[in-house]
Write a protein that holds these residues in place. Structure first.
Motif, PDB file in Angstrom:
ATOM      1  N   MET A  31       0.842  -1.194   0.000  1.00  0.00           N
ATOM      2  CA  MET A  31       0.000   0.000   0.000  1.00  0.00           C
ATOM      3  C   MET A  31       0.879   1.246   0.000  1.00  0.00           C
ATOM      4  O   MET A  31       2.095   1.187   0.187  1.00  0.00           O
ATOM      5  N   SER A  32       0.269   2.395  -0.219  1.00  0.00           N
ATOM      6  CA  SER A  32       0.992   3.664  -0.162  1.00  0.00           C
ATOM      7  C   SER A  32       0.028   4.784   0.191  1.00  0.00           C
ATOM      8  O   SER A  32      -1.191   4.626   0.118  1.00  0.00           O
ATOM      9  N   ILE A  33       0.603   5.918   0.582  1.00  0.00           N
ATOM     10  CA  ILE A  33      -0.188   7.099   0.947  1.00  0.00           C
ATOM     11  C   ILE A  33       0.329   8.272   0.141  1.00  0.00           C
ATOM     12  O   ILE A  33       1.524   8.581   0.167  1.00  0.00           O
ATOM     13  N   SER A  34      -0.571   8.932  -0.597  1.00  0.00           N
ATOM     14  CA  SER A  34      -0.226  10.107  -1.382  1.00  0.00           C
ATOM     15  C   SER A  34      -0.710  11.353  -0.654  1.00  0.00           C
ATOM     16  O   SER A  34      -1.874  11.428  -0.252  1.00  0.00           O
ATOM     17  N   ILE A  35       0.192  12.322  -0.483  1.00  0.00           N
ATOM     18  CA  ILE A  35      -0.152  13.572   0.200  1.00  0.00           C
ATOM     19  C   ILE A  35       0.233  14.727  -0.707  1.00  0.00           C
ATOM     20  O   ILE A  35       1.405  14.903  -1.043  1.00  0.00           O
ATOM     21  N   LEU A  36      -0.760  15.512  -1.130  1.00  0.00           N
ATOM     22  CA  LEU A  36      -0.525  16.702  -1.937  1.00  0.00           C
ATOM     23  C   LEU A  36      -0.702  17.933  -1.052  1.00  0.00           C
ATOM     24  O   LEU A  36      -1.649  18.009  -0.265  1.00  0.00           O
ATOM     25  N   GLY A  37       0.202  18.891  -1.174  1.00  0.00           N
ATOM     26  CA  GLY A  37       0.086  20.092  -0.365  1.00  0.00           C
ATOM     27  C   GLY A  37       0.989  21.194  -0.851  1.00  0.00           C
ATOM     28  O   GLY A  37       1.515  21.146  -1.970  1.00  0.00           O
ATOM     29  N   ALA A 100       4.280  23.998  -4.203  1.00  0.00           N
ATOM     30  CA  ALA A 100       3.471  22.801  -3.999  1.00  0.00           C
ATOM     31  C   ALA A 100       4.369  21.572  -3.978  1.00  0.00           C
ATOM     32  O   ALA A 100       5.509  21.599  -4.449  1.00  0.00           O
ATOM     33  N   PHE A 101       3.843  20.477  -3.421  1.00  0.00           N
ATOM     34  CA  PHE A 101       4.606  19.237  -3.364  1.00  0.00           C
ATOM     35  C   PHE A 101       3.672  18.041  -3.404  1.00  0.00           C
ATOM     36  O   PHE A 101       2.470  18.144  -3.136  1.00  0.00           O
TER      37      PHE A 101
END
Length: 257
Positions: A31-37, A100-101
């Motif tokens: 699994m993975s977690i994507s975080i946009l910010g 942004a990242f």
């Protein structure tokens, strides 16, 4: 890439910081977690914790802590049985103030593989069983656009190919209320404009024309019905698309098309 998350993988959009929310079903290898910010210009530090409970107490399997303190670095650690363990300090800063990242945390047999803006950054080896993780926490000087938990093998529910632009495909099952599409990519430097179109296959009507125009700093929305364009909508408080930055465009159907 387009997907409709199944129950338990619903994205979190624009959470208020500090944020603490559950990871339904927990985590496991693959699994993975994507975080946009985005990072403010006056940042000091922020952190992302993968916690073993849905509260602000208890063990932390992953503590990911970028620090902008004149000696820019990213600190990794774990919190176990009431005490912090030994820090791993990476003296490189993958984030840029005022930009942004996208951070992707992948779970492998070895540990948490962290990528920032598509580039491998660091692997933090497991110190606690990943199956114990129950929540994600974000605190500090950061603005978050979305948090998405991705199931094993890629985006959950996705059976559409990744395409080269220009790209077109059929939407399996068509449109229905609350169906959500997330189209993720990166706007290259020097870009002028691009378009995302939702087209009714039988009539050829363009139900939605989403047209970011980078040089003008606007996003045009319109429809093409019976060969005629409707009235353009251009008003936006901010332009969410910027050259050289990862972007995620969400389109949600509120009624049948």
């Amino acid at each position: 890439m387009t997907f409709v998350p199944p129950p338990g993988y619903q994205p979190v959009y624009n959470p208020r910081i500090p944020y603490l929310g559950p990871i339904r079903g927990g985590l496991r290898e693959g699994m993975s977690i994507s975080i946009l910010g985005s990072i403010p210009k006056d940042i000091s530090r922020f952190h992302i914790n993968l916690r073993c409970s849905e509260s602000e107490s208890g063990d932390i399997a992953l503590h990911f802590n970028p620090r902008f303190d004149g000696w820019d670095k990213v600190v990794f650690n774990a919190f176990k049985d009431g005490s912090w363990e030994s820090e791993e300090k990476i003296r490189r800063m993958p984030f840029t103030e005022g930009h942004a990242f996208e951070t992707l945390i992948g779970i492998s047999a070895e540990g948490y593989e962290v990528k920032v803006n598509g580039k491998e950054f660091h692997t933090f080896k497991h110190r606690l069983p990943v199956q114990q993780v129950r929540a994600i926490q974000v605190e500090g000087d950061v603005s978050i656009q979305s948090i998405i938990v991705i199931g094993p093998g890629g985006f959950p529910g996705s059976n559409l190919p990744v395409g080269v632009v220009p790209f077109s495909t059929i939407i399996p099952g068509g449109m229905h209320p609350k169906k959500t599409f997330i189209i993720r990519g990166q706007v290259p430097f020097g870009a002028d404009r691009f378009a995302i179109n939702f087209v009714a296959s039988r009539s050829g009507n363009m139900i939605l024309h989403l047209n970011p125009r980078l040089r003008k700093g606007e996003v045009v929305r319109n429809s093409l019905i019976g060969g005629d364009w409707g009235k353009e909508e251009r008003q936006l408080s901010t332009n969410p698309f910027r050259e050289g930055c990862p972007s995620a465009a969400e389109t949600r159907s509120s009624r049948c098309l």
